[in-house]
Scaffold this active site. Structure first.
Site, PDB file in Angstrom:
ATOM      1  N   ARG A   1      -9.097  -9.792  15.243  1.00  0.00           N
ATOM      2  CA  ARG A   1      -9.222  -8.395  14.802  1.00  0.00           C
ATOM      3  C   ARG A   1     -10.131  -7.618  15.756  1.00  0.00           C
ATOM      4  NH1 ARG A   1      -6.354  -5.832  10.655  1.00  0.00           N
ATOM      5  NH2 ARG A   1      -8.249  -4.712  10.082  1.00  0.00           N
TER       6      ARG A   1
ATOM      7  N   ASN B   1       0.607   1.387  17.023  1.00  0.00           N
ATOM      8  CA  ASN B   1      -0.682   0.857  17.486  1.00  0.00           C
ATOM      9  C   ASN B   1      -0.600  -0.585  17.986  1.00  0.00           C
ATOM     10  OD1 ASN B   1      -0.506  -0.402  15.057  1.00  0.00           O
ATOM     11  ND2 ASN B   1      -2.432   0.374  14.219  1.00  0.00           N
TER      12      ASN B   1
ATOM     13  N   HIS C   1      -0.677  -6.244  15.266  1.00  0.00           N
ATOM     14  CA  HIS C   1      -1.143  -6.537  13.909  1.00  0.00           C
ATOM     15  C   HIS C   1      -1.915  -7.855  13.932  1.00  0.00           C
ATOM     16  CE1 HIS C   1      -1.165  -7.309   9.586  1.00  0.00           C
ATOM     17  NE2 HIS C   1      -0.913  -8.563   9.905  1.00  0.00           N
TER      18      HIS C   1
ATOM     19  N   GLU D   1       0.414 -14.126   5.134  1.00  0.00           N
ATOM     20  CA  GLU D   1       1.297 -13.605   6.184  1.00  0.00           C
ATOM     21  C   GLU D   1       1.941 -14.739   6.970  1.00  0.00           C
ATOM     22  OE1 GLU D   1      -1.266 -10.842   8.250  1.00  0.00           O
ATOM     23  OE2 GLU D   1      -1.381  -9.537   6.488  1.00  0.00           O
TER      24      GLU D   1
ATOM     25  N   LYS E   1       3.791  -5.530  18.031  1.00  0.00           N
ATOM     26  CA  LYS E   1       4.700  -4.623  17.312  1.00  0.00           C
ATOM     27  C   LYS E   1       5.818  -4.106  18.231  1.00  0.00           C
ATOM     28  CE  LYS E   1       1.272  -3.189  13.864  1.00  0.00           C
ATOM     29  NZ  LYS E   1       0.575  -2.030  13.223  1.00  0.00           N
TER      30      LYS E   1
HETATM   31  P1  DAT Z   1      -4.584  -2.661  10.409  1.00  0.00           P
HETATM   32  O1  DAT Z   1      -3.213  -2.740  11.064  1.00  0.00           O
HETATM   33  O2  DAT Z   1      -5.666  -2.371  11.407  1.00  0.00           O
HETATM   34  O3  DAT Z   1      -4.885  -3.859   9.541  1.00  0.00           O
HETATM   35  P2  DAT Z   1      -4.077  -1.191   7.971  1.00  0.00           P
HETATM   36  O4  DAT Z   1      -3.802  -2.504   7.314  1.00  0.00           O
HETATM   37  O5  DAT Z   1      -5.023  -0.263   7.306  1.00  0.00           O
HETATM   38  O6  DAT Z   1      -4.569  -1.387   9.462  1.00  0.00           O
HETATM   39  O7  DAT Z   1      -2.708  -0.391   8.136  1.00  0.00           O
HETATM   40  C1  DAT Z   1      -1.527  -1.077   8.513  1.00  0.00           C
HETATM   41  C2  DAT Z   1      -0.770  -0.241   9.500  1.00  0.00           C
HETATM   42  O8  DAT Z   1      -0.350   0.968   8.878  1.00  0.00           O
HETATM   43  C3  DAT Z   1      -1.584   0.200  10.702  1.00  0.00           C
HETATM   44  O9  DAT Z   1      -1.614  -0.775  11.709  1.00  0.00           O
HETATM   45  C4  DAT Z   1      -0.864   1.438  11.130  1.00  0.00           C
HETATM   46  C5  DAT Z   1      -0.372   2.029   9.833  1.00  0.00           C
HETATM   47  N1  DAT Z   1      -1.285   3.067   9.346  1.00  0.00           N
HETATM   48  C6  DAT Z   1      -2.513   2.875   8.817  1.00  0.00           C
HETATM   49  N2  DAT Z   1      -3.077   4.048   8.483  1.00  0.00           N
HETATM   50  C7  DAT Z   1      -2.156   5.001   8.802  1.00  0.00           C
HETATM   51  C8  DAT Z   1      -2.122   6.415   8.698  1.00  0.00           C
HETATM   52  N3  DAT Z   1      -3.150   7.110   8.198  1.00  0.00           N
HETATM   53  N4  DAT Z   1      -1.009   7.063   9.133  1.00  0.00           N
HETATM   54  C9  DAT Z   1       0.043   6.375   9.640  1.00  0.00           C
HETATM   55  N5  DAT Z   1       0.080   5.030   9.767  1.00  0.00           N
HETATM   56  C10 DAT Z   1      -1.012   4.363   9.357  1.00  0.00           C
HETATM   57 MG    MG Z   2      -4.073  -4.464   7.755  1.00  0.00          MG
END
Ligand code: DAT
Ligand code: MG
Length: 139
Positions: free
Chosen positions: A86, A113, A116, A127, A10
Site C-alpha cells: 500500500r 489510478n 489496487h 480478495e 488496473k
Molecule cells: P484504494 O484503491 O486506495 O484502496 P478505495 O478503496 O477508497 O481506495 O477506493 C477504491 C477505488 O475506487 C479507488 O482506487 C479509485 C476509486 N475511487 C475512490 N474514491 C473515488 C472518488 N471519490 N471518485 C471516483 N473514484 C474513486
Molecule cells: Mg480499497
C-alpha cells in the site's frame, strides 16, 4: 510477519504498457510473486471485490472501469507485505500521491489510478479468495 496480499495492475496501466515496470518494483523490493495472471475481471467478481463501495456514487463507474479491459493480478508475499505494498502504491487520489510511489509516478486521476492493493489482512484473504484458486498460488 510474512504476509500475502492481493495486488492488481488496473486496465489503464495494462493498456499503457506499464505492467512490466510496475511488477518489477515489487520484485526489486524483495517480494515473492506467488500468483500472477492477466485476465478480464468478470462483473460479478468486480462487484464482490468492491462490495464495500456499493453505496458510493462512483460504484458503477468503478465496476465499469475495472472490467473494461485486462488487468494483471498478483499474489505477493513477504515481510509486512500488506502495508508495504500500500505504501508503494501511494495515496488513492494520485493528486495526493508522493513522487516515487506508483500512483505518484504513473497516474493523475482517482478514476484511473493504475493499481489496487488489499488494505488489511481480512481484505487480503477475501480478495485472494475471490480472484485466485489455491492451485494458482505457488509458494
Ligand atoms: P484504494 O484503491 O486506495 O484502496 P478505495 O478503496 O477508497 O481506495 O477506493 C477504491 C477505488 O475506487 C479507488 O482506487 C479509485 C476509486 N475511487 C475512490 N474514491 C473515488 C472518488 N471519490 N471518485 C471516483 N473514484 C474513486
Ligand atoms: Mg480499497
Amino acid at each position: 510477519m510474512t504476509e500475502r496480499t492481493f495486488v492488481m495492475i488496473k486496465p489503464d496501466a495494462v493498456a499503457r504498457g506499464l505492467s512490466g515496470e510496475i511488477l518489477a518494483r515489487f520484485e526489486r523490493r524483495g517480494f515473492a510473486v506467488l500468483g500472477l495472471k492477466k485476465c478480464v475481471m468478470a462483473r460479478d467478481a468486480a462487484e464482490e471485490h468492491y462490495a464495500e463501495h456499493r453505496d458510493k456514487p462512483f460504484f458503477a463507474e468503478l465496476v465499469e472501469f475495472i472490467t473494461s479491459g485486462p488487468v494483471v493480478m498478483m499474489c505477493i508475499e513477504g515481510e509486512g507485505a500488506i502495508l508495504a505494498c500500500r505504501t508503494m502504491m501511494g495515496a488513492t487520489n494520485p493528486q495526493d500521491a508522493a513522487p516515487g510511489t506508483i500512483r505518484g509516478d504513473y497516474a493523475l486521476e482517482v478514476g484511473q489510478n493504475v493499481i489496487h492493493g488489499s488494505d488489511g489482512p481480512e481484505s487480503a484473504a477475501r480478495e485472494l479468495g475471490i480472484h485466485f484458486a489455491d492451485s494458482e498460488i505457488i509458494g
